[in-house]
Design an enzyme around this catalytic site. Structure first.
Site, PDB file in Angstrom:
ATOM      1  CG  ASN A 109      -5.700   7.431   6.464  1.00 38.50           C
ATOM      2  OD1 ASN A 109      -5.988   6.254   6.666  1.00 38.50           O
ATOM      3  ND2 ASN A 109      -6.330   8.166   5.569  1.00 38.50           N
ATOM      4  CG  HIS A 143       5.312  12.563   7.079  1.00 40.59           C
ATOM      5  ND1 HIS A 143       5.251  11.932   5.863  1.00 40.59           N
ATOM      6  CD2 HIS A 143       6.568  12.356   7.540  1.00 40.59           C
ATOM      7  CE1 HIS A 143       6.406  11.367   5.596  1.00 40.59           C
ATOM      8  NE2 HIS A 143       7.235  11.606   6.601  1.00 40.59           N
ATOM      9  CG  ASP A 196      11.536   9.530   5.944  1.00 40.10           C
ATOM     10  OD1 ASP A 196      11.312   8.492   6.599  1.00 40.10           O
ATOM     11  OD2 ASP A 196      10.970  10.609   6.173  1.00 40.10           O
ATOM     12  CB  SER A 218       5.091  10.088  10.234  1.00 41.75           C
ATOM     13  OG  SER A 218       6.472   9.931  10.341  1.00 41.75           O
ATOM     14  CD  GLU A 231       1.716 -32.955  26.302  1.00 37.54           C
ATOM     15  OE1 GLU A 231       2.321 -31.927  26.610  1.00 37.54           O
ATOM     16  OE2 GLU A 231       1.372 -33.222  25.124  1.00 37.54           O
ATOM     17  CD  GLN A 273     -11.313   3.053  -1.060  1.00 39.89           C
ATOM     18  OE1 GLN A 273     -11.484   3.141   0.148  1.00 39.89           O
ATOM     19  NE2 GLN A 273     -11.205   4.110  -1.849  1.00 39.89           N
ATOM     20  CE1 TYR A 286      -3.777   2.304   0.132  1.00 32.72           C
ATOM     21  CE2 TYR A 286      -2.423   3.494   1.710  1.00 32.72           C
ATOM     22  CZ  TYR A 286      -3.506   3.449   0.858  1.00 32.72           C
ATOM     23  OH  TYR A 286      -4.301   4.549   0.710  1.00 32.72           O
TER      24      TYR A 286
END
Length: 428
Positions: A209, A258, A356, A233, A410, A186, A124
């Site tokens: 976000n 940002h 970055d 960020s 067991e 989405q 993404y």
């Protein structure tokens, strides 16, 4: 920036709170989008792209023609910069390859571990106010090194129905196999369930976000892995009187720009430095094209004065910053003792923006305090560790009785029988 001098430890939790909404505030919206995409696929994708991005697309798959046009539109100077960054990122992530681990735990019992790539990954890439083509490098380069077969990239289209030329150039450069014009909740839902246009993947990577962060967390409920909960960020700078106030201010603003929900914090043992940094922030912020957004972020940010390095370190570990810059007379104290940080930047000449873009380390990092338990993206993020074992006749004789006793204790008789049958055959 709000100034806090020697705050009581009892107030640290409230003082260090992130300026983000709670999951409950936005989860209902995320769940609604997920349900729609699960039920109607691309039809829901089209509706939400129109609603959230303000554009209706005839086709949301980026064509080779679009990629070629984008490549031609990127300047040669920027292409060279991107290629330099890619080379450094490749070098650092290639160095993270590990050999097979092989051990004969006892005679006749061989165990080993090997890495295998995750076959289908979704990347993404945020668009919106700042199309982050650098994130393409940070995700697609290690995916390619790991050997992922399908590398699917999703990024929101602009009002013209396009993805930034730089994103398309970086994607082509780094071996992305499919690019789709879809963003936000989405996009994560599409990668989770799969639609006619969006392949279902095994793991989703990338920052976003707060809505994207919650969407990624929801994806895990449907059997899709994620890199980490990477939200807005954040940066914490630890500096003392030896630091350059203008450098510190520029670093704080590099994160503040940002987005309005970003957070920056200065921790210092020097009140005069805190005051000088505040002056520099006010001066530099006026020169920024994104100053209105940065001003909102700065209004949520803090300068915290503490009495000594030990207190500073304790406070920093409580916060667990995504990015941590240390510019003091004794940087080694912090480098050697810090426990919770996504990525650390050391000294006056190591700006956070180096990580970055081009130093080689990965900029997809845990935020919101998740650095206490999560690592940033690295080569292992795109791989799985598989274990193997091979036992000979001698080996099962050496280990068999221990297995029988443990299985019986067991109450798992079939487990015991699986060994007993083999031992009887060997002995007969």
């Amino acid at each position: 920036m709000k100034l806090f001098e020697n705050p009581d430890r009892a107030t640290w939790s409230e003082l260090l709170k992130r300026p983000t909404q709670t999951v409950e505030d936005i989860e209902s919206t995320v769940m609604q989008v997920f349900e729609s995409v699960s039920n109607t696929g691309d039809e829901a994708i089209e509706i939400y792209t129109s609603k959230f991005d303000g554009v209706t697309l005839a086709n949301n798959i980026v064509t080779q023609t679009e990629i070629s046009e984008a490549i031609a539109s990127v300047s040669e100077e920027l292409k060279s910069a991107i290629q330099l960054a890619k080379s450094n990122i490749e070098s650092f992530h290639t160095a993270q390859k590990t050999d097979k681990v092989f051990v004969e735990t006892m005679i006749g019992v061989e165990c080993w571990q090997e890495k295998r790539p995750i076959q289908k990954v979704g990347l993404y890439i945020p668009g919106g106010t700042a199309p982050l083509f650098s994130t393409v490098l940070m995700l697609a380069v290690p995916a390619q090194i790991a050997g992922c077969k399908e590398i699917v990239l999703c990024s929101p289209p602009n009002k013209k129905g396009k993805i930034a030329n730089e994103i398309l150039y970086a994607a082509e450069l780094c071996g992305v196999t499919k690019i789709i014009k879809v963003g936000g909740i989405q996009a994560i839902a599409g990668l989770t369930f799969g639609t006619a246009s969006i392949p279902k993947v095994y793991k989703i990577f990338g920052p976003g976000n707060q809505f994207v962060t919650v969407a990624k967390q929801l994806a895990t409920k449907y059997g899709v892995a994620i890199d980490m909960p990477a939200g807005p960020s954040e940066l914490l700078v630890m500096a003392d009187e030896s630091a350059n106030a203008s450098y510190v201010a520029s670093d704080l603003l590099s994160q503040a720009e940002h987005g309005s929900d970003s957070q920056v914090i200065l921790v210092t043992t020097s009140k005069s430095l805190a005051e000088n940094v505040s002056v520099e922030v006010e001066k530099q912020i006026e020169q920024l094209p994104r100053k209105e957004m940065a001003k909102i972020a700065i209004s949520n940010s803090k300068s915290i004065i503490v009495k000594d390095y030990e207190t500073a370190l304790e406070l920093i570990d409580v916060y667990g910053p995504e990015h941590f810059i240390v510019a003091t007379k004794d940087n080694d104290f912090f480098v050697e003792n810090i426990s919770n940080a996504g990525s650390v930047f050391i000294g006056n000449y190591t700006p956070e923006s180096a990580g970055d873009y081009a130093s080689g380390t990965n900029h997809t990092l845990p935020t919101n305090g998740f650095s206490k338990a999560y690592s940033g993206v690295n080569l292992d993020s795109f791989q799985k560790s598989m274990t193997f074992q091979r036992i000979t006749k001698e080996g099962i004789q050496n280990i068999g009785n221990a297995i029988e006793l443990m299985a019986e204790a067991e109450g798992l008789q079939a487990h015991k029988n699986a060994v007993t049958l083999r031992l009887k055959d060997i002995e007969s």
